[in-house]
Design an enzyme around this catalytic site. Sequence first.
Site, short mmCIF file in Angstrom:
data_model
loop_
_atom_site.label_atom_id
_atom_site.label_comp_id
_atom_site.label_asym_id
_atom_site.label_seq_id
_atom_site.Cartn_x
_atom_site.Cartn_y
_atom_site.Cartn_z
N SER A 1 0.78 -1.24 0.13
CA SER A 1 0.03 0.01 -0.18
C SER A 1 0.88 1.21 -0.01
O SER A 1 1.59 1.62 -0.96
CB SER A 1 -0.91 0.08 1.15
OG SER A 1 -1.92 0.69 1.33
N ASP B 1 -2.49 6.14 -3.29
CA ASP B 1 -1.19 5.56 -2.92
C ASP B 1 -0.94 4.55 -3.49
O ASP B 1 -1.34 4.30 -4.64
CB ASP B 1 -1.62 5.18 -1.48
CG ASP B 1 -2.77 3.95 -1.14
OD1 ASP B 1 -3.53 3.97 -2.18
OD2 ASP B 1 -2.64 3.39 -0.06
N ASP C 1 -1.33 1.29 -3.92
CA ASP C 1 -2.12 0.24 -4.44
C ASP C 1 -3.64 0.83 -4.75
O ASP C 1 -4.60 0.21 -5.10
CB ASP C 1 -2.42 -1.08 -3.58
CG ASP C 1 -2.99 -0.58 -2.16
OD1 ASP C 1 -2.95 0.67 -1.87
OD2 ASP C 1 -3.49 -1.53 -1.50
N ASP D 1 -6.02 2.17 -2.90
CA ASP D 1 -7.30 2.12 -2.08
C ASP D 1 -7.53 3.35 -1.50
O ASP D 1 -8.61 3.69 -0.84
CB ASP D 1 -7.13 0.91 -1.31
CG ASP D 1 -5.96 0.74 -0.45
OD1 ASP D 1 -5.26 1.98 -0.27
OD2 ASP D 1 -6.19 0.01 0.34
#
EC number: 5.4.2.10
Length: 452
Positions: free
Chosen positions: A103, A243, A245, A247
């Site tokens: 992440s 960010d 990833d 999400d």
Amino acid sequence: MLKYFGTDGVRGVANQGLTPEMAFKLGRDGGYVLTKNKKDGEQAKVLVSRDTRISGQMLEYALISGLLSVGIEVLEVGVITTPGLSYLVRAQGADAGIQISASHNPVEDNGIKFFGSDGLKLSDEMEGEIEKLIDAEEDTLPRPSAEGLGTVTDFHEGSAKYLQFIENTIPEELDGIKVVIDGANGASSALISRLFADCGVDFTTIYTHPNGLNINDHCGATHTENLQKEVVKQGAQLGLAFDGDADRCIAVDENGNEVDGDHIMYVIGSYLAEHGRLKKDTIVTTVMSNLGFTKALEKEDLKNVRTQVGDRYVSEEMRAHGYNLGGEQSGHVIMSDYHNTGDGMLTGLHLMLVMKKTGKSLSELLKDFKDYPQCLVNVPVTDKKSWKEHQPILDVIAEVEKDMAGNGRVLVRPSGTQDLLRVMAEGPTQEETDAYVDRIVKVVEKEMGTNK
């Protein structure tokens, strides 16, 4: 408490804490737990994807080997966002999905995150079952040879299916708003231009050229400084930062001010409520949301339900009680009418939709939202779990809350990863808030500080 799984899967420094050997075990043991209830003769199907970290392929190949060893059919998605994988698991009727990503963490870290057939993160119980197999003295899982082994199939067209899904949630072209988008050199980098162009957006991108080493490097949702400058420089109406990833989504208004998840949820939630689409007139957040968020909602006769820290707990609360908007200050925003997990690109587009529908700038939409000044101090302690057993700490918290007289709040909680007690307060002025925290910190240090 789980040994390997944290609030967001298994994480560690790649090739040290999180090794290929560990990835193989997670694939083998996790794959078995997730698919053991398949009927005889029916092959289980698991989607695997990753972000842009250089360690991603190393871990991916090891993980896939583990899955294949217990007879699982693997669909290799390649690089895609975490919410993209979550969507595809459901859309493809897969038994599970596994994302390799850490992440917003730096490039040295990586993680392995499991999703069930519903596209949701696993329960603590299921993660515990996987851990038991990992730590078992003997591996007793099936070891098929030849006919019973799994196979790998490329599923790189999954990205296009995911983007089409997001685009279909937007009822009209989002023209007329100039946007700068920061991809964090992460999983959204190759997707942003395709999606936002198809939605008719006037946009420019920064940090969308990953090289395996530059993910989240002074960019993205946790480092918006350069995006803030770029929005002002280009005269844009909006900035969006994802960010690694994707999400999370953090926004920047036309004046270059950062707009966090609390503010984004307030804007979207107020608009939904105005049109009778905010279920139960409630937004779900964690205990970390600013008191100003709750006060702003109260002015509009809207409610705020709070959970412990972690988007999974927000998601659980939403599903349990039928709410359709929730998230975290950090930028995880769940719009469950469309998706069951936080999705940065989906959030960004729906924020733009509110701006277009209302004809208002982001700062105008936030004029009634006043943040309360906040102070947070991390106190090193001898035993973070026992803090509630110290009566003087409970007493000083009660005294401070009484002095606040409803115009502030105190939050004391142990760190999830370090031997720290986090003491946070919000109040009407920064000076008062700092003083409240200082009173509590002094008692904590006296009672259980490492230097007492």
